[in-house]
Scaffold this active site. Structure first.
Site, mmCIF file in Angstrom:
data_model
loop_
_atom_site.group_PDB
_atom_site.id
_atom_site.type_symbol
_atom_site.label_atom_id
_atom_site.label_comp_id
_atom_site.label_asym_id
_atom_site.label_seq_id
_atom_site.Cartn_x
_atom_site.Cartn_y
_atom_site.Cartn_z
ATOM 1 N N ASP A 251 0.820 -1.209 0.000
ATOM 2 C CA ASP A 251 0.000 0.000 0.000
ATOM 3 C C ASP A 251 0.856 1.263 0.000
ATOM 4 O O ASP A 251 2.084 1.222 0.139
ATOM 5 C CB ASP A 251 -0.931 0.003 1.213
ATOM 6 C CG ASP A 251 -2.185 -0.821 0.980
ATOM 7 O OD1 ASP A 251 -2.407 -1.230 -0.173
ATOM 8 O OD2 ASP A 251 -2.933 -1.062 1.949
ATOM 9 N N LYS A 272 -3.830 3.022 -2.664
ATOM 10 C CA LYS A 272 -4.887 3.949 -3.038
ATOM 11 C C LYS A 272 -4.671 5.252 -2.278
ATOM 12 O O LYS A 272 -4.535 5.259 -1.059
ATOM 13 C CB LYS A 272 -6.265 3.370 -2.689
ATOM 14 C CG LYS A 272 -6.607 2.086 -3.454
ATOM 15 C CD LYS A 272 -7.927 1.508 -2.965
ATOM 16 C CE LYS A 272 -8.345 0.318 -3.823
ATOM 17 N NZ LYS A 272 -7.368 -0.779 -3.766
ATOM 18 N N MET A 384 -8.740 9.162 8.370
ATOM 19 C CA MET A 384 -9.073 9.733 7.056
ATOM 20 C C MET A 384 -10.081 10.883 7.192
ATOM 21 O O MET A 384 -11.013 11.004 6.403
ATOM 22 C CB MET A 384 -9.617 8.655 6.113
ATOM 23 C CG MET A 384 -8.622 7.544 5.824
ATOM 24 S SD MET A 384 -9.328 6.154 4.902
ATOM 25 C CE MET A 384 -10.302 5.351 6.187
#
Length: 465
Positions: A251, A272, A384
């Protein structure tokens, strides 16, 4: 003679790779340093002219044009590039004269006089990677070069050939740029024997495969948590699986130091990041399944913990449905690590008996959860959520949370760039957090006051309660 004074410039360097074949390059200096600078120029097939009062035998034997005399400004006439590898005094003269003629100059060990900088260079299989510190720390550039070289695959030339042929085809077919990188990842994986998906050939295993010190023979997938970023926080079992791996899919926030454990594996980036093209989740599933069926030991290396907002559950489900043996190796989630590293306990006697973790990127997902919490009774951790913190704060205030509730934002936890902002819930929307590329964790609740020291605790708790 007026001393050379380069124009002040604190802008970033513009990285370029120069085609010097057949073009004249002036090398001023004839000693050991100049000999070291000559080799890459010859590899580039430059038309090199060496000017120096004395010249080492290996330079004289290189077959380049030699001028046994001091440097003269006219030597720069017609040159595309100058390399000053003489004394500091001569290098500064070369730099001054080159500046007047708009010729770039690499002044060895004199970054203030240079307008071009050589870097640590890795060349393998038609790929060139250069690292520069703008002349400030050449030894560091060398160490970084060694680290990058250790991570590159041995068959890089095959990668280049495959990528080149596919680029021509995709260009003719007008394939969008955003679709090319995921397709290229699948095409490169085929170089190692991973074929197209086959029909299901075996029944799904038990939902919870038994733990094993070592994976069974044949293809196997390990869903591994990499932790919050510091490679020292990898678990012992995670390191063992990386050392055994044939293929690693990693990642965006996984560190290069963590990947150094996978010395025999081929490592592919499938991370991502918000607003950027990325490999589709279904493609990741397919690669995991294909590689395991080809008999490979595969590590899916995920930020934090695989099962905390990491889609690890989706990957485990896809593997189970296809009958692929797999395991889950937990990692330290940033939901736990970031507050702890900032000195914020998620639970504390008399302040918080529990904590709740939510993702901040979708209000429709977190609103029902935070609205059901009794304000200030437990600690709220938001992953996030930096970009949506203003709306999050508004939702909490509307739900009855006090404006004075202590709040914190921990950026880049466990990395050298780590920093922490602390304030109140009302101040959170205007906190100076924008523009940072580091991952961030928000912590909201009375326990945040503990990070600022015990002296501030009674007042902060009194305001909240």
């Amino acid at each position: 003679m007026t001393p050379f004074s380069p124009p002040p410039d604190d802008a970033e360097l513009a990285p370029l790779f120069l085609k010097l074949s057949g073009r004249r390059v002036l090398l001023v200096g004839g000693g050991a340093v100049a000999a070291g600078k000559l080799e890459p120029l010859l590899r580039a097939r430059a038309d090199v002219q060496v000017v120096a009062p004395q010249i080492r035998p290996e330079i004289a034997a290189a077959g380049v044009r030699l001028e046994l005399r001091p440097f003269a400004s006219s030597d720069l006439d017609g040159a595309w590039l100058a390399v000053a590898a003489a004394t500091p005094e001569v290098n500064r003269v070369v730099a001054r004269e080159a500046e007047a003629r708009r010729v770039f100059v690499n002044a060895v060990d004199d970054p203030g006089s240079a307008s071009a900088y050589a870097g640590g260079v890795v060349r393998r299989g038609g790929v060139t990677i250069a690292i520069s510190t703008a002349g400030r720390a050449p030894a560091l550039a060398g160490l970084l070069r060694q680290g990058i070289e250790a991570l590159l695959p041995d068959r890089l030339d095959a990668w280049v050939e495959r990528a080149e042929s596919l680029r021509r085809r995709w260009k003719a077919e007008a394939v969008p740029m955003g679709d090319r990188r995921p397709r290229l990842l699948e095409a490169l994986d085929e170089l190692y024997g991973v074929q197209a998906p086959a029909a299901r050939r075996s029944p799904p295993p038990a939902a919870h495969p038994p733990p094993a010190a070592h994976p069974p023979p044949g293809g196997f997938v390990s869903l591994v948590g990499a932790g919050p970023g510091d490679p020292d926080l990898l678990t012992v079992k995670a390191v063992r699986r990386l050392e055994e791996a044939d293929l690693v899919l990693y990642d965006a926030l996984v560190s290069g130091e963590a990947l150094r454990h996978a010395r025999r594996a081929h490592c592919f980036f499938v991370g991502k990041r918000a607003g950027q093209p990325s490999v589709k989740q279904e493609t990741i599933h397919r690669i995991l399944i294909q590689a395991a069926r080809a008999g490979k030991r595969v590590v899916r290396l995920k930020d934090g913990d695989p099962f905390v907002f990491g889609r690890g559950g989706e990957e485990a489900q896809a593997l189970a449905e296809e009958g692929v043996p797999h395991e889950v190796i937990p990692g330290i989630s940033s939901a736990l690590a970031a507050p702890a590293l900032a000195g914020i306990p998620l639970t504390h006697r008399g302040l918080a008996a529990g904590f709740t973790v939510v993702s901040g990127h979708a209000e429709e997902a977190y609103r029902p959860i935070v609205s059901a919490l009794r304000p200030g009774a437990s600690t709220l951790v938001v992953l996030m959520g930096l970009g949506t913190r203003a709306r999050l704060a508004q939702v909490l205030l509307e739900a009855g949370w006090a404006a004075e509730t202590p709040a914190a934002a921990v950026l880049g936890a466990s990395t050298p760039e780590a920093r922490t902002w602390t304030g109140t819930l009302a101040e959170l929307p205007s906190a100076p957090l924008d523009g940072s590329s580091a991952p961030g964790t928000l912590v909201i609740g009375p326990v945040v006051a503990l990070a600022a020291g015990a002296a501030s605790l009674p007042q902060a708790v009194a305001q909240v309660h």
